[in-house]
Write a protein that holds these residues in place. Structure first.
Motif, short mmCIF file in Angstrom:
data_model
loop_
_atom_site.label_atom_id
_atom_site.label_comp_id
_atom_site.label_asym_id
_atom_site.label_seq_id
_atom_site.Cartn_x
_atom_site.Cartn_y
_atom_site.Cartn_z
N ARG A 1 0.87 -1.18 0.00
CA ARG A 1 0.00 0.00 0.00
C ARG A 1 0.91 1.23 0.00
O ARG A 1 2.08 1.16 0.34
N TYR A 2 0.33 2.37 -0.36
CA TYR A 2 1.14 3.58 -0.54
C TYR A 2 0.64 4.68 0.38
O TYR A 2 -0.57 4.97 0.42
N ALA A 3 1.56 5.26 1.13
CA ALA A 3 1.19 6.38 1.98
C ALA A 3 0.68 7.53 1.11
O ALA A 3 1.23 7.80 0.03
N SER A 4 -0.33 8.21 1.56
CA SER A 4 -0.90 9.31 0.78
C SER A 4 0.06 10.49 0.74
O SER A 4 1.02 10.58 1.52
N HIS A 5 -0.20 11.40 -0.17
CA HIS A 5 0.62 12.61 -0.29
C HIS A 5 0.61 13.39 1.02
O HIS A 5 1.64 13.93 1.45
N GLU A 6 -0.55 13.43 1.68
CA GLU A 6 -0.67 14.16 2.94
C GLU A 6 0.19 13.52 4.03
O GLU A 6 0.86 14.23 4.81
N VAL A 7 0.19 12.19 4.10
CA VAL A 7 0.99 11.49 5.11
C VAL A 7 2.48 11.71 4.86
O VAL A 7 3.25 12.01 5.79
N ASN A 8 2.91 11.58 3.60
CA ASN A 8 4.32 11.82 3.27
C ASN A 8 4.72 13.25 3.63
O ASN A 8 5.81 13.49 4.17
N SER A 9 3.84 14.21 3.34
CA SER A 9 4.14 15.62 3.62
C SER A 9 4.24 15.85 5.13
O SER A 9 5.11 16.60 5.60
N MET A 10 3.38 15.19 5.89
CA MET A 10 3.40 15.36 7.35
C MET A 10 4.68 14.78 7.95
O MET A 10 5.31 15.40 8.82
N ILE A 11 5.07 13.59 7.48
CA ILE A 11 6.32 12.98 7.97
C ILE A 11 7.50 13.89 7.65
O ILE A 11 8.36 14.16 8.50
N LEU A 12 7.54 14.38 6.41
CA LEU A 12 8.63 15.27 5.98
C LEU A 12 8.64 16.53 6.84
O LEU A 12 9.71 16.97 7.31
N PHE A 13 7.47 17.11 7.06
CA PHE A 13 7.39 18.36 7.81
C PHE A 13 7.90 18.18 9.25
O PHE A 13 8.66 19.01 9.75
N ILE A 14 7.51 17.10 9.90
CA ILE A 14 7.92 16.86 11.29
C ILE A 14 9.44 16.74 11.39
O ILE A 14 10.08 17.35 12.25
N PHE A 15 10.04 15.98 10.45
CA PHE A 15 11.48 15.78 10.51
C PHE A 15 12.24 17.06 10.15
O PHE A 15 13.28 17.36 10.74
N VAL A 16 11.72 17.81 9.19
CA VAL A 16 12.36 19.08 8.84
C VAL A 16 12.26 20.07 10.00
O VAL A 16 13.22 20.78 10.32
N LEU A 17 11.08 20.11 10.64
CA LEU A 17 10.89 21.04 11.75
C LEU A 17 11.87 20.75 12.88
O LEU A 17 12.47 21.67 13.46
N ILE A 18 12.05 19.47 13.20
CA ILE A 18 13.02 19.09 14.25
C ILE A 18 14.43 19.51 13.85
O ILE A 18 15.20 20.04 14.66
N ALA A 19 14.78 19.29 12.57
CA ALA A 19 16.12 19.65 12.10
C ALA A 19 16.33 21.16 12.17
O ALA A 19 17.42 21.64 12.54
N VAL A 20 15.30 21.94 11.82
CA VAL A 20 15.42 23.41 11.86
C VAL A 20 15.59 23.90 13.29
O VAL A 20 16.43 24.76 13.58
N PHE A 21 14.77 23.36 14.19
CA PHE A 21 14.92 23.72 15.61
C PHE A 21 16.33 23.41 16.09
O PHE A 21 16.96 24.22 16.78
N GLY A 22 16.83 22.23 15.72
CA GLY A 22 18.18 21.86 16.12
C GLY A 22 19.22 22.77 15.53
O GLY A 22 20.18 23.17 16.20
N GLY A 23 19.03 23.14 14.25
CA GLY A 23 20.00 23.99 13.58
C GLY A 23 20.06 25.38 14.18
O GLY A 23 21.11 26.03 14.20
N LEU A 24 18.91 25.87 14.68
CA LEU A 24 18.87 27.22 15.24
C LEU A 24 19.26 27.27 16.71
O LEU A 24 19.67 28.31 17.21
#
Length: 345
Positions: free
Chosen positions: A286-309
């Protein structure tokens, strides 16, 4: 101040996700990188997961390099020779015989066709290949031969952007939306499962282009096989064929019927076999929906940005490395659960 502290990382994370989704993800280089990551999951899956029972009940009859040397007959072999192999296989009462040949057209010698037709009718459980040409024409076995078959189906597989075969197409549709025919593998699986191919095909979760990922259980060396020359010369113990699913076809690279797959170069017959086992050994991918992929990406990017700052450079790099490992581990875990996400994002 506190509001700004949280709004800045949030805005950066949103911007990064939009840039990736809108501009980077469609790039060929990114698509290939994503597919290669999935290939790594396929490889690891083939190592982690044991061969299913359906795969252990398979036996290959191969026209390999050894058979070409031992028989020493110009290819294509006479249809009477193919008929002799089918007759000897059938005598051991296998469950199904899947012949990965397209018996298109008639032989120069009508007796060759007569012998093959007789062996097909007496076997009563032989499936053969067909294919859709580049012009869209459906090339099927010659009519008299087709009548001797249990059935036939197409063997076409879509290729991804890197020319690798990863996916299957259960059926082809006409422009009006009617089903033209089902794949050879789907029909063979239906015979083994005692279920109409339409019932199996409708249960497969398809992507927008009408395809689904094949579960690659193994390469050629993972399945029991008998070289065709041993059958022709009576040098094989054919009792092992009883109640087996037998695939009969070419494996020699000299036939150019080999293709890139997630598990490496693979003969077309073995790809067909893996597709057949995919239908038999559910569940399907089965394939994760576009919304699910976007949410996973957003969470990991947000954590990385917080860490970077908020963290030092070394700590930020360490955090990002941990995130990458976690995301890849998550992608592999979900893959083993038959769920595919965008792991490279």
């Amino acid at each position: 101040m506190l509001k700004s502290r949280y709004l800045q990382p949030l805005a950066i994370a949103i911007a990064v996700c939009v840039i990736y989704t809108a501009w980077l993800a469609p790039l060929k280089l990114i698509q290939i990188a994503n597919l290669k990551t999935i290939d790594a999951f396929f490889y690891l899956s083939s190592k982690f997961n044991p061969m299913p029972k359906a795969g252990r009940d398979v036996l290959l009859v191969t026209i390999d390099d050894e058979s070409l040397r031992e028989i020493n007959t110009q290819w294509p072999w006479p249809r009477s020779m193919i008929a002799d192999i089918i007759r000897k296989i059938s005598a051991s009462r296998p469950a199904v015989i899947c012949v990965d040949f397209v018996f298109a057209g008639k032989s120069v010698n009508p007796e060759e066709d007569a012998v093959l037709i007789d062996s097909l009718k007496k076997a009563g459980n032989v499936y053969a290949a067909a294919f859709f040409g580049n012009d869209g024409k459906y090339v099927i076995p010659e009519e008299a031969l087709a009548l001797g078959l249990k059935d036939f189906g197409f063997v076409n597989k879509p290729r991804d952007i890197d020319n690798t075969i990863r996916r299957m197409r259960p059926y082809f549709l006409s422009q009006s939306g009617d089903i033209i025919d089902y794949s050879l593998s789907l029909k063979v699986a239906g015979s083994i499962m005692n279920s109409p191919p339409g019932n199996i095909g409708i249960a497969v979760p398809l992507s927008k282009d009408g395809t689904a990922y094949i579960k690659f259980f193994g390469s050629l060396d993972k399945f029991d096989s008998i070289p065709a020359w041993k059958i022709l010369k009576g040098a094989a113990d054919l009792s092992m064929l009883k109640n087996k699913l037998v695939f009969f076809g070419v494996t020699s690279e000299s036939f150019h019927d080999t293709y890139h797959t997630p598990l490496g170069i693979m003969p077309g017959m073995v790809i067909d076999l893996n597709e057949t086992l995919t239908y038999i050994n559910k569940p399907f991918f089965r394939y994760a929906s576009h919304e699910v992929n976007s949410m996973i990406l957003f969470i990991f990017v947000l954590i990385a940005v917080f860490g970077g700052l908020r963290l030092s450079i070394l700590s930020g790099i360490a955090l990002t490395a941990c995130e990458i490992l976690i995301l890849l581990s998550l992608g592999l875990f979900l893959f083993l659960k038959e769920i595919i996400i965008d792991p490279f994002g």
